[in-house]
Write an enzyme that holds these catalytic residues in place. Structure first.
Site, mmCIF file in Angstrom:
data_model
loop_
_atom_site.group_PDB
_atom_site.id
_atom_site.type_symbol
_atom_site.label_atom_id
_atom_site.label_comp_id
_atom_site.label_asym_id
_atom_site.label_seq_id
_atom_site.Cartn_x
_atom_site.Cartn_y
_atom_site.Cartn_z
ATOM 1 N N GLY A 167 3.086 1.551 23.761
ATOM 2 C CA GLY A 167 4.006 0.707 23.002
ATOM 3 C C GLY A 167 3.578 -0.721 22.760
ATOM 4 N N PRO B 22 -1.541 4.062 25.937
ATOM 5 C CA PRO B 22 -1.654 3.198 24.771
ATOM 6 C C PRO B 22 -2.123 3.987 23.551
ATOM 7 C CG PRO B 22 -3.613 2.993 26.108
ATOM 8 C CD PRO B 22 -2.694 3.918 26.856
ATOM 9 N N ARG C 61 -1.431 2.627 19.551
ATOM 10 C CA ARG C 61 -1.670 1.638 18.499
ATOM 11 C C ARG C 61 -2.599 0.507 18.922
ATOM 12 N NH1 ARG C 61 2.293 0.638 14.545
ATOM 13 N NH2 ARG C 61 3.784 1.680 15.911
ATOM 14 N N ARG D 168 3.422 3.986 6.356
ATOM 15 C CA ARG D 168 4.076 2.952 7.153
ATOM 16 C C ARG D 168 4.853 1.920 6.322
ATOM 17 N NH1 ARG D 168 2.116 -0.274 10.107
ATOM 18 N NH2 ARG D 168 3.639 -0.121 11.765
ATOM 19 N N TYR E 9 8.701 2.200 7.382
ATOM 20 C CA TYR E 9 9.172 1.151 8.306
ATOM 21 C C TYR E 9 9.192 -0.225 7.657
ATOM 22 C CZ TYR E 9 7.061 4.636 11.569
ATOM 23 O OH TYR E 9 6.671 5.762 12.233
ATOM 24 N N CYS F 129 5.291 9.597 -7.435
ATOM 25 C CA CYS F 129 6.458 9.438 -8.306
ATOM 26 C C CYS F 129 7.699 9.045 -7.511
ATOM 27 C CB CYS F 129 6.688 10.727 -9.061
ATOM 28 S SG CYS F 129 5.160 11.306 -9.797
ATOM 29 N N TYR G 168 -1.307 5.528 13.155
ATOM 30 C CA TYR G 168 -0.202 6.064 12.349
ATOM 31 C C TYR G 168 -0.524 5.969 10.858
ATOM 32 C CZ TYR G 168 1.687 5.626 16.983
ATOM 33 O OH TYR G 168 1.838 5.723 18.339
HETATM 34 C C1 LIG Z 1 3.851 7.343 20.559
HETATM 35 C C2 LIG Z 1 3.818 7.384 22.028
HETATM 36 C C3 LIG Z 1 2.948 6.550 22.746
HETATM 37 C C4 LIG Z 1 2.041 5.536 22.088
HETATM 38 O O1 LIG Z 1 2.739 4.510 21.497
HETATM 39 P P1 LIG Z 1 1.930 3.241 20.902
HETATM 40 O O2 LIG Z 1 3.001 2.372 20.400
HETATM 41 O O3 LIG Z 1 1.063 3.779 19.820
HETATM 42 O O4 LIG Z 1 1.159 2.657 22.021
HETATM 43 C C5 LIG Z 1 2.911 6.668 24.120
HETATM 44 N N1 LIG Z 1 3.701 7.544 24.767
HETATM 45 C C6 LIG Z 1 4.563 8.362 24.112
HETATM 46 C C7 LIG Z 1 5.388 9.299 24.881
HETATM 47 C C8 LIG Z 1 4.645 8.305 22.727
HETATM 48 O O5 LIG Z 1 5.505 9.108 22.094
#
Ligand SMILES: *Cc1c(COP(=O)(O)O)cnc(C)c1O
Length: 419
Positions: free
Chosen positions: A240, A275, A277, A313, A317, A343, A372
């Site tokens: 995250g 990790p 992203r 994306r 988002y 379209c 993503y």
């Molecule tokens: C998507 C996800 C991640 C990775 O999230 P990032 O924001 O890309 O680091 C880690 N654990 C779980 C369970 C996820 O669904």
């Protein structure tokens, strides 16, 4: 830090001019930098030096085999959310013993597959899943290693679609439910409690939500130990950590690590990290070509050959991606929408963007597209999914070929009653 930089006004990926790759493979294509991928992986892992840790790269951010294979060689594990990701991870050489499996909707065939392969642990997201795991493990003569994914009810302050640790989200089990869940798990003969897990969301740009979530998890770990005699080996803190797309200022891996290590002081748990992203996001770009310019009554448009089916994306988002000319020249600025051929009016890569006044035929780099990006691509409008290329030093390699028209209809058939 990434390795997409201008030399003499021309964008390079490491030591290769992006234009040379476009000439060789056509557009659009995703382009990944090996040096950036490796650097981000190392930086993240090194931030936790001294800790007993396993970096389980979150496959869903970018599942290209070349990327999984690189992290496998670097000693990484994998966080998967489907049988397909397990298949890819194993194909990339990642040992099952370094794979954790999250997700609210694991199917029986997927559970069986992971049990047979002997993964490190299932991050269980409901009591029903826990019971099913016990049953399937019993049937297969296996033991299911589990952690409960706890939903700590903290606000990660990110886009609502990628918040996962709020009470109203579908993910995990609330803290009270988790105590019951662990009690139940102890009574199940084909389940082995191996850890505890949480993942509160994605593109998180502050340390506080991670700290709050861990505080709640550590309190739960202590309660389980003291009140229920339940002990385990691993704490999986999820993924995250956010990245810089535009003007964000997320914690650096070092700061993130400090927050986590501090929160875990006093426990002797082994750390699992997921990790996604933060490792791959800024290690990839999407290269597209301007097809047309057009001036409407209300807006100016830069129409490019990549659309929302290639990079969703911005549409999904309202995410920001930098848009840069591959070859810089002295030119005016315009404020325009960068749009694709799809379209739908939601098909844009950038909206109301002040940018270089690019002409038709010119190449554009859509930055920070490594996470993503390709993984969320579709064949909408029967568009071919684009090529993926990896560059290392002065070499590049197509790590996924552009699809062909024949690929579009693979598996389709006309039923006999129509012929
Ligand atoms: C998507 C996800 C991640 C990775 O999230 P990032 O924001 O890309 O680091 C880690 N654990 C779980 C369970 C996820 O669904």
């Amino acid at each position: 830090m990434h390795h997409f930089e201008y030399r003499n006004a021309e964008l390079y990926a490491e030591d290769v001019p992006v234009k040379a790759i476009a000439d060789a493979v056509g557009t659009p294509f995703y382009l990944y930098s090996h040096a950036t991928l490796a650097r981000h992986f190392n930086e993240f892992s090194d931030a936790f030096r001294g800790m007993d840790r396993l970096v389980c790269y979150s496959a869903k951010a970018n599942t290209n085999l070349a990327i999984l294979s690189l992290f496998s060689k670097m000693g990484g594990g994998l966080d998967i959310v489907s049988g397909g990701e397990l298949y890819r991870g194993l194909a990339a050489g990642i040992p099952a013993s370094r794979i954790v499996y999250s997700g609210v909707g694991k199917r029986i065939d997927e559970i069986d597959y992971a049990l047979k392969e002997g993964i490190l642990m299932f991050n269980v997201e409901s009591i029903e899943e826990l019971r099913l795991l016990n049953e399937r493990a019993g049937t297969l003569g296996k033991t299911a290693p589990i952690a409960l994914r706890v939903n700590p009810d903290v606000d990660p302050k990110t886009h609502p679609y990628i918040s996962t640790g709020l009470e109203k989200n579908k993910f995990g089990i609330d803290v009270e439910g988790a105590v019951e869940g662990y009690r139940l798990a102890k009574t199940l003969s084909h389940v082995q409690v191996r850890g505890i897990d949480c993942h509160i969301g994605s593109q998180i740009t502050e340390a506080t939500p991670f700290q709050d979530a861990l505080k709640s998890l550590v309190a739960l770990v202590e309660k389980l130990r003291d009140a229920a005699g339940i002990d385990f080996e691993y704490i999986d803190v999820g993924g995250g950590l956010g990245i810089i797309y535009g003007d964000e200022s997320p914690p650096l891996p070092e700061e993130y690590a400090r927050a986590i290590v501090d929160a875990l002081k006093g426990t002797s748990l082994k750390l699992i990290l997921e990790p996604g992203r933060v490792i791959v996001g800024n290690a990839g770009i999407l290269v597209t070509r301007v097809l047309y310019r057009k001036k409407g009554k209300a807006k100016e448009f830069v129409i490019v050959d990549a659309g929302m089916n290639d990079l969703i994306r911005p549409s999904l988002y309202h995410a920001y991606h930098g848009v840069q000319p591959v070859v810089k020249a002295r030119r005016n600025k315009v404020t325009a929408d960068v749009v694709g051929p799809i379209c739908e009016s939601g098909d844009f890569l950038a909206a109301d963007r002040e940018m270089a006044d690019l002409k038709s035929g010119e190449l554009v780099a859509v930055m920070s597209a490594g996470a993503y990006g390709f993984v969320m691509a579709s064949n909408y409008c029967s568009r071919l999914r684009v090529a993926e290329v990896m560059v290392k030093g002065d070499r590049f390699h197509v790590v996924r070929e552009r699809e062909t028209y024949a690929d579009l209809m693979r598996g389709e058939s006309i039923p006999p009653f129509l012929t």
